[in-house]
Write a protein that holds these residues in place. Structure first.
Motif, PDB file in Angstrom:
ATOM      1  N   HIS A   3      15.188  49.749  78.514  1.00 53.35           N
ATOM      2  CA  HIS A   3      15.764  49.830  79.855  1.00 53.35           C
ATOM      3  C   HIS A   3      15.631  51.267  80.347  1.00 53.35           C
ATOM      4  N   GLU A   9      17.769  54.589  86.032  1.00 49.43           N
ATOM      5  CA  GLU A   9      17.531  54.059  87.380  1.00 49.43           C
ATOM      6  C   GLU A   9      16.418  54.817  88.100  1.00 49.43           C
ATOM      7  N   LYS A  58      11.327  53.779  85.911  1.00 45.97           N
ATOM      8  CA  LYS A  58      10.507  52.838  85.144  1.00 45.97           C
ATOM      9  C   LYS A  58       9.089  53.361  84.950  1.00 45.97           C
ATOM     10  N   ASP A  76      13.778  45.570  86.006  1.00 52.14           N
ATOM     11  CA  ASP A  76      13.577  46.966  85.636  1.00 52.14           C
ATOM     12  C   ASP A  76      13.698  47.064  84.115  1.00 52.14           C
TER      13      ASP A  76
END
Length: 79
Positions: free
Chosen positions: A9, A12, A15, A37
């Motif tokens: 992961h 934010e 990616k 994501d």
């Protein structure tokens, strides 16, 4: 030969940064999810020492928020 799969992961909005960083690590294949994501990371190393080095390299990436191992498999070498 350890083979492991992880869900990675990213932080934010990071990616693409995570994909770039992971792609520089040997013995590591990345499959980005198309609708989330999230990245699927598969590692394939020759021995436990290399496996631990690859995992440490992945965990050191700043754009990585969470790494969860999904599956691990080890095929012992024949003597």
């Amino acid at each position: 030969m350890p083979v492991k799969s992880y869900l990675a992961h990213p932080e934010e909005g990071q990616k693409e940064d995570l994909i770039k960083a992971l792609s520089k690590i040997d013995h590591c294949d990345i499959i980005p999810a198309k609708n989330k994501d999230l990245l699927i990371v598969v590692t394939d190393t020759d021995n436990k020492t290399d496996d631990e080095k690859v995992k440490a390299s992945i965990e050191a990436i700043e754009s990585l928020k969470l790494l969860a191992m999904v599956s691990g498999f080890n095929t012992p070498k024949n003597k």
